[in-house]
Design a protein around this motif. Sequence first.
Motif, mmCIF file in Angstrom:
data_model
loop_
_atom_site.group_PDB
_atom_site.id
_atom_site.type_symbol
_atom_site.label_atom_id
_atom_site.label_comp_id
_atom_site.label_asym_id
_atom_site.label_seq_id
_atom_site.Cartn_x
_atom_site.Cartn_y
_atom_site.Cartn_z
ATOM 1 N N GLN A 35 0.809 -1.274 0.040
ATOM 2 C CA GLN A 35 -0.052 -0.002 -0.087
ATOM 3 C C GLN A 35 1.010 1.231 -0.163
ATOM 4 N N SER A 97 -4.373 -0.939 -3.876
ATOM 5 C CA SER A 97 -4.749 -2.346 -4.044
ATOM 6 C C SER A 97 -3.806 -3.445 -4.590
ATOM 7 N N ARG A 232 -1.695 -8.645 -12.241
ATOM 8 C CA ARG A 232 -2.070 -7.277 -11.624
ATOM 9 C C ARG A 232 -1.263 -6.348 -11.405
ATOM 10 N N GLU A 234 -0.354 -1.723 -11.024
ATOM 11 C CA GLU A 234 -0.499 -0.528 -10.647
ATOM 12 C C GLU A 234 0.612 0.585 -10.956
#
Length: 239
Positions: A35, A97, A232, A234
């Motif tokens: 995070q 996330s 995934r 980010e």
Amino acid sequence: MATYTVKLQARQPVAEGTMAFHLEKPAGFEFRPGQAMEVILPGGAEGEEGRHAFSIVSAPHEAELVFATRMRDSAFKRALAALPLGASLDIDGPFGSLILHKKAERAGVLVAGGIGITPFMSMLRNAAEQHSEQSLVLLYSNRRPEDAAFLAELQALAQRHPKFRLVATMTGMARSQQAWDGATGYIDGAFVRRAIEGLPAPIFYVSGPPALVEAMRGTLVDDAGVDEDDVRSEEFYGY
């Protein structure tokens, strides 16, 4: 999210042009590895809002909060670099996330370019502290060893934690002043396939600048044959 006032405890270089900042950890600040938090400078930075999001490098069990950034020439970075030790600043968070899955029987493959390593440092420190049985592999690309933040720590982690394997590669060794006996070249489909051979049902995590994230998703899905549902990503918060 909540806002906390903290003090700057230390700063240290972790690669050429990259600095880690150590903050006191306020009571009640809880986060999950991977995070981020917003750092809010006192009085703001000229021409900017005076706040910037950074992934948290430290793991939840550690007594401090650490973030790291490339020290680019911006108003925010100049103001951050000028902060004296002991100065107060605010943090807001946590959020984000990019968090490891909970099924320990499935491996995690972390793919980082440059300063995109920061959320993965928290994950890997936490895994070592917890003696996790989950297989973790880090594919870490930099131009030179001089540019690779936390490289020595990652090498030590790989020696200490048997479930973690580091696969680092350098793409610009012609401009390096340091020796390197590891992989060279870019992370392509063949590189990924070699690195993940034998891993149990891996899930992939990608962190870095937006262009790298987009390109690496394509490499994983189109060239390495990874199911897009197992990727995934980010776009990295803080340069």
